[in-house]
Design an enzyme around this catalytic site. Sequence first.
Site, PDB file in Angstrom:
ATOM      1  N   ASP A  93       3.273   6.805  -7.295  1.00 10.05           N
ATOM      2  CA  ASP A  93       4.538   6.588  -6.588  1.00 10.05           C
ATOM      3  C   ASP A  93       5.774   6.776  -7.456  1.00 10.05           C
ATOM      4  O   ASP A  93       6.877   6.796  -6.934  1.00 10.05           O
ATOM      5  CB  ASP A  93       4.556   5.178  -5.982  1.00 10.05           C
ATOM      6  CG  ASP A  93       3.675   5.105  -4.761  1.00 10.05           C
ATOM      7  OD1 ASP A  93       3.768   6.019  -3.934  1.00 10.05           O
ATOM      8  OD2 ASP A  93       2.888   4.151  -4.632  1.00 10.05           O
ATOM      9  N   HIS A 143      -1.616  -0.151 -11.922  1.00 11.47           N
ATOM     10  CA  HIS A 143      -2.597   0.224 -10.893  1.00 11.47           C
ATOM     11  C   HIS A 143      -3.821  -0.669 -11.004  1.00 11.47           C
ATOM     12  O   HIS A 143      -4.228  -1.009 -12.123  1.00 11.47           O
ATOM     13  CB  HIS A 143      -3.010   1.698 -11.045  1.00 11.47           C
ATOM     14  CG  HIS A 143      -3.588   2.273  -9.801  1.00 11.47           C
ATOM     15  ND1 HIS A 143      -4.905   2.110  -9.456  1.00 11.47           N
ATOM     16  CD2 HIS A 143      -3.012   2.967  -8.791  1.00 11.47           C
ATOM     17  CE1 HIS A 143      -5.125   2.695  -8.300  1.00 11.47           C
ATOM     18  NE2 HIS A 143      -3.991   3.217  -7.865  1.00 11.47           N
ATOM     19  N   HIS A 164       0.855  -1.190   0.000  1.00  5.19           N
ATOM     20  CA  HIS A 164       0.000   0.000   0.000  1.00  5.19           C
ATOM     21  C   HIS A 164       0.897   1.248   0.000  1.00  5.19           C
ATOM     22  O   HIS A 164       1.171   1.814  -1.036  1.00  5.19           O
ATOM     23  CB  HIS A 164      -0.934  -0.065   1.203  1.00  5.19           C
ATOM     24  CG  HIS A 164      -2.006   0.968   1.245  1.00  5.19           C
ATOM     25  ND1 HIS A 164      -2.168   1.934   0.291  1.00  5.19           N
ATOM     26  CD2 HIS A 164      -2.994   1.178   2.163  1.00  5.19           C
ATOM     27  CE1 HIS A 164      -3.201   2.694   0.591  1.00  5.19           C
ATOM     28  NE2 HIS A 164      -3.722   2.267   1.733  1.00  5.19           N
TER      29      HIS A 164
END
Length: 375
Positions: free
Chosen positions: A311, A260, A221
């Site tokens: 990220d 994703h 996560h």
Amino acid sequence: MASEDVQRGLEDVVALESRICFIDGKGGRLLYQGYDIRELAARSTFEEVAYLLWYGRLPTPAQLEQLTQRLAALREIPPGLREILDRIPKDSSPMDVLRTAVSALAIFEPEETKPGASSIGGALRLTAILPSVLGYYHRRRRGLPPLPSRPDLSHAAYFLAALDDRAPSPLDVKALDVALILHADHELNASTFAARVTASTLSDLYSAVTSAIGTLKGPLHGGANARVMDLLDDIRAPERAEEVVKDRLAKHERIMGFGHRVYKVEDPRATILREWSRQVGEAHHDLRYYETLRALEGVVHREKGLYPNVDLYSGSVYTLIGIPEDLFTPTFAVSRVVGWTAHVLEEYQDLRLIRPMAHYIGPTDLHYTEPAERA
Ligand code: CMC
């Protein structure tokens, strides 16, 4: 029920209705309370976005001023919590420190800020205090005195000042402010779901946020951005991106910062952070990260057809503005606490105990034996 009917990981399960956040995975759009994240990142501030997520509308100037003042006034760490922080080993994981601090804070809080069933006071308090706790811990491990609560500083500026005595540039503060806006909510991600599960038992806001921090801690996560920085260390120069990526893919390794579950196109947060990575790189006369990440993007798209996620570029921005790698996931929490608390408050408004079922696959015909009879 058959095993194939089990929705492992609750994938594709729609568990509740929410007005807070909308992800358009095919169109690559992210909305907070109906507002596009691109507009908010370009024109808003973290404080304004916090108001939007909690109250469902943008604040008037007076409402924003009041919220900003309340946040700044709630930065102080109570003495009881300071004592606990002083006893925590200096090499503890910052996420453990954060989780412990939020849990302990509930004990030391004055009664008036204790959350009721739908209180925004607790949301403000938790949002205000997370940078203070991280700053207190980080300064202590570096042998620096704690920073006073500095009500003159915005949330982003205070967080940077709490970590380091070096005065950050306005551009560095803006870059962090944008990153905080972009991480503030993301629908029913694992930590927000954990917070809502806790709240659905009518437990309090502090317990819900403690659950959320524990859930964010896992590397699946929070934490992919720190691993992107490790990958950049490995690549070292843009021209080596191809070789390193091919080598990792040949070993069936995942390339961090790509792919994703919900976005099937580029994550809109990555688009915005790419530009900030460039701007901050130019301001710090260091475009190494940006250029290597651009090369990495090209190779990963060519080889796997994968798009960047939030990220990919955030770690390069954090590193350049002076946030150490082990504080990347805690920085995520500094922002996401707004989303967690907004969802908890929404859960209290439309409460239904969250309690899914398991498909039992164990035996059903066993009988108790005396301990001495067991092999
Ligand atoms: N690198 C290499 N291959 C990948 C990657 C990646 N980053 N992501 C997906 N794939 C491949 C995967 O190997 C699989 O290939 P195949 O079908 O040949 O076995 C295919 O794509 C589908 O993978 P999946 O795991 O079923 O896809 P998912 O949608 O469940 O995965 C993910 C989502 C984020 C877990 C995954 O893309 C991943 O592990 N990415 C790297 C970690 C990362 O960057 N995490 C941050 C996510 S964004 C944070 C947030 O929004 O909160």
